[in-house]
Design a protein around this motif. Structure first.
Motif, short mmCIF file in Angstrom:
data_model
loop_
_atom_site.label_atom_id
_atom_site.label_comp_id
_atom_site.label_asym_id
_atom_site.label_seq_id
_atom_site.Cartn_x
_atom_site.Cartn_y
_atom_site.Cartn_z
N ILE A 163 0.86 -1.19 0.00
CA ILE A 163 0.00 0.00 0.00
C ILE A 163 0.89 1.23 0.00
CG2 ILE A 163 -1.92 -1.14 1.13
CD1 ILE A 163 -1.07 0.08 3.75
N PHE A 164 0.37 2.27 -0.61
CA PHE A 164 1.12 3.52 -0.73
C PHE A 164 0.12 4.66 -0.54
CE2 PHE A 164 3.24 7.00 -2.93
CZ PHE A 164 4.55 6.87 -2.49
N GLY A 165 0.27 5.41 0.55
CA GLY A 165 -0.71 6.44 0.89
C GLY A 165 -0.49 7.73 0.14
N ILE A 166 -1.57 8.26 -0.43
CA ILE A 166 -1.59 9.55 -1.13
C ILE A 166 -2.84 10.30 -0.68
CG2 ILE A 166 -1.66 10.73 -3.36
CD1 ILE A 166 -0.37 8.28 -4.60
N THR A 167 -2.67 11.51 -0.22
CA THR A 167 -3.80 12.24 0.36
C THR A 167 -4.90 12.49 -0.66
OG1 THR A 167 -2.26 13.33 1.87
CG2 THR A 167 -4.46 14.28 1.67
N ASP A 168 -4.54 12.98 -1.83
CA ASP A 168 -5.53 13.34 -2.85
C ASP A 168 -5.20 12.58 -4.13
OD1 ASP A 168 -7.39 14.46 -4.53
OD2 ASP A 168 -7.00 16.53 -3.90
N PRO A 189 -6.33 2.16 -7.29
CA PRO A 189 -6.64 3.17 -6.27
C PRO A 189 -7.56 2.61 -5.19
CG PRO A 189 -7.95 3.54 -8.24
CD PRO A 189 -7.01 2.42 -8.56
N SER A 190 -7.47 3.19 -4.01
CA SER A 190 -8.32 2.74 -2.90
C SER A 190 -8.52 3.91 -1.94
CB SER A 190 -7.68 1.57 -2.17
OG SER A 190 -8.46 1.22 -1.02
N ASN A 191 -9.73 4.00 -1.39
CA ASN A 191 -10.03 5.01 -0.38
C ASN A 191 -9.93 4.45 1.04
OD1 ASN A 191 -10.59 7.22 -2.10
ND2 ASN A 191 -12.60 6.34 -2.57
N ASN A 192 -9.48 3.20 1.14
CA ASN A 192 -9.29 2.60 2.46
C ASN A 192 -8.13 1.62 2.37
OD1 ASN A 192 -9.52 1.69 5.06
ND2 ASN A 192 -11.37 0.47 4.71
N ILE A 193 -6.93 2.12 2.60
CA ILE A 193 -5.74 1.30 2.46
C ILE A 193 -5.36 0.59 3.75
CG2 ILE A 193 -4.81 2.68 0.58
CD1 ILE A 193 -3.03 4.09 2.59
N GLY A 194 -6.12 0.81 4.83
CA GLY A 194 -5.86 0.09 6.06
C GLY A 194 -5.03 0.85 7.07
N VAL A 195 -4.45 1.98 6.67
CA VAL A 195 -3.75 2.85 7.61
C VAL A 195 -4.25 4.28 7.37
CG1 VAL A 195 -1.68 1.42 7.73
CG2 VAL A 195 -1.82 3.24 6.03
N SER A 196 -4.10 5.10 8.39
CA SER A 196 -4.55 6.48 8.29
C SER A 196 -3.37 7.41 8.44
CB SER A 196 -5.59 6.78 9.39
OG SER A 196 -6.73 5.96 9.24
N GLY A 220 -5.09 5.99 -1.13
CA GLY A 220 -3.81 5.66 -1.73
C GLY A 220 -3.96 4.63 -2.82
N ILE A 221 -2.88 3.92 -3.09
CA ILE A 221 -2.91 2.89 -4.13
C ILE A 221 -2.45 1.56 -3.51
CG2 ILE A 221 -2.56 4.46 -6.07
CD1 ILE A 221 0.39 3.85 -6.01
N ILE A 222 -2.95 0.48 -4.09
CA ILE A 222 -2.67 -0.88 -3.61
C ILE A 222 -2.22 -1.72 -4.80
CG2 ILE A 222 -3.68 -2.97 -2.62
CD1 ILE A 222 -5.57 -1.27 -1.03
#
Length: 472
Positions: A163-168, A189-196, A220-222
């Motif tokens: 997973i790779f978190g991206i705000t927008d 893309p995903s709106n719930n990657i499991g971490v905040s 982020g992206i998965i």
């Protein structure tokens, strides 16, 4: 008839005393100053309103492009089976099995990137946005599930993913290249990657007050890794990402050792967040900055099994804001409005006392109105030509207006010149205070002390009581 004449003479002398008494004049001036405080507060409210309007407009422009970006990752996620024994008493025990996830952060994370800012216009307001190219290299150690009390046979390697978190997510301008062991994977893309991603910072574009608030994102992206077993593991992950954003670009130090190197064509960057750059260089052409953060410096662990972990309290990065400070400077200037009115009225009052000149309260009101309108001129001009030029233009216009009007009640050109010079000194003094932010309190205190000293000096020979008795 004689008694009537004496009464009329007493009334005339009383009216003359009322008109010329020093005490009555001082009370009148004080009352006028209090009255003028009302429009002065209105001016400050108007400045704040314009400031908020500017922030809203710039935020709208930025949101259509892409918002502030905070980058976190990559993070490796490996699911595993967990058994739970349920005791039904006499009916025996039941074993239930469900799937949970284990999260692992990289040992080394290296980010290099360049930022290309661009200015967008909307009306009289400007908003800065950017395009960035990021090269992200990370390396993972093979997970040690024994430390997490997870049996090896319970690990579901075939369900592993990154997973790779991206705000927008709107800021992704090209398909990310996700390489694991030199193999290209296609992320989703995903709106719930499991971490905040949680950070406490200002999300406004720099035109409003820097009030901080908590911002949370879990988008982020998965990408699935397609590992078959433990032997398929490879911890070298490279990501190429083209990302758009506005206002700021931040990073979360997910690596046990995290290094970030950025460069950009922006002469006024602001390095913000929990960590400042270890190296930085700023010139008229742009900036370069480098950060290094260790896992000792951050408030979250290297691995965990709970979901919805918050990666908070460690983000850092750069703000790319247009230095639009005319509103803050205008507010600071307006706070000196009472001082300018007070000093101007005291100067006129001393002229009345020393030169035997009578100035009507209505003339005080008109001069006070000109001093108040000055701040609307300053605000309106500063939105178009900048604060410094607006201050000069507004000050010259106001001094000229009051000086020309002063020729109607001051008896000599010398007094008019002296009065104009005092106004110029007042505005010049305030301008110096506004520009010298670090020394504003010191300069203001010294200046006020000098002004009071001069007032004491020039009024030292005035016999206040004797003059009042003579006037009465």
């Amino acid at each position: 008839m004689e008694a009537l004449a004496q009464s009329q003479n007493f009334l005339d002398r009383f009216n003359k005393w009322i008109q010329e008494s020093i005490m009555i004049k001082l009370i009148s001036i004080g009352f006028l100053i209090i009255i003028l405080l009302i429009p002065s507060e209105w001016i400050q409210d108007m400045i704040v309103e314009r400031q908020q309007r500017a922030g809203q407009v710039i935020q709208e422009v930025a949101d259509k492009w892409s918002g502030s970006q905070t980058i976190s990752g990559p993070i490796m996620v490996i699911p595993y089976r967990k058994q739970e024994i349920i005791d039904h008493g006499k009916d025996g025990k039941e074993i239930k099995e469900h799937v949970e996830k284990a999260f692992f952060l990289p040992e080394q994370l290296d980010v290099t990137g360049n930022v290309k800012p661009e200015i967008l216009h909307r009306g009289i307001f400007d908003a800065v946005v950017y395009e960035s190219g990021l090269q992200i290299k990370s390396s993972f150690n093979k997970p040690d599930f024994k430390n997490l009390s997870i049996p090896e046979e319970m690990v579901l390697w075939n369900g592993a993913y990154m997973i790779f978190g991206i705000t927008d997510l709107r800021g992704i301008s090209d398909n990310p290249a996700f390489l694991v062991s030199e193999k290209t994977f296609t992320p989703e893309p995903s709106n719930n990657i499991g971490v905040s991603i949680r950070s406490s910072r200002s999300e406004n574009p720099g035109y409003l007050s820097e009030e901080k608030r908590s911002v949370v994102s879990s988008s982020g992206i998965i990408t699935k890794l397609n590992w078959m077993d433990a032997d398929s593991f490879n911890g070298n992950v490279n990501i190429k990402l083209k990302l758009k954003g506005s206002h700021r670009l931040d990073f979360v130090p997910v690596g046990k050792t995290t290094t970030v190197k950025l460069e950009g064509l922006w002469a006024d960057p602001s390095f913000d967040g929990e960590f400042l750059p270890t190296e930085r260089e700023i010139s008229e052409e742009g900036f370069t900055a480098a950060w290094k953060v260790l896992h000792f410096n951050r408030p979250f662990s290297q691995q965990w099994t709970e979901s919805n972990q918050e990666l908070n309290g460690a983000d850092f990065g750069v703000k790319l804001l247009i230095p639009v400070d005319q509103y803050q400077k205008s507010i600071r200037t307006s706070k000196y409005g009472v001082l300018v009115i007070l000093l101007t009225f005291i100067a006129l009052f001393l002229v009345e006392i020393t030169q035997k000149v009578r100035i009507h309260p209505f003339q005080y009101i008109l001069i006070g109105a000109a001093l108040i309108i000055y701040y609307t001129l300053l605000l309106s001009f500063s939105e178009h030509i900048g604060y410094n030029f607006a201050y000069v233009v507004s000050s010259i216009a106001t001094v000229m207006l009051i000086s020309i009007y002063a020729t109607t009640f001051l008896p000599s050109k010398g007094l008019v010149f002296l009065f104009s010079l005092l106004l110029i000194i007042f505005y010049l003094f305030i301008f110096i205070i506004i520009l010298q932010q670090d020394f504003s309190l010191l300069l203001g205190s010294i200046g006020s002390f000098v002004i009071v000293s001069l007032l004491m000096y020039f009024s030292r020979k005035i016999s206040w009581y004797r003059q009042s008795v003579q006037e009465a």
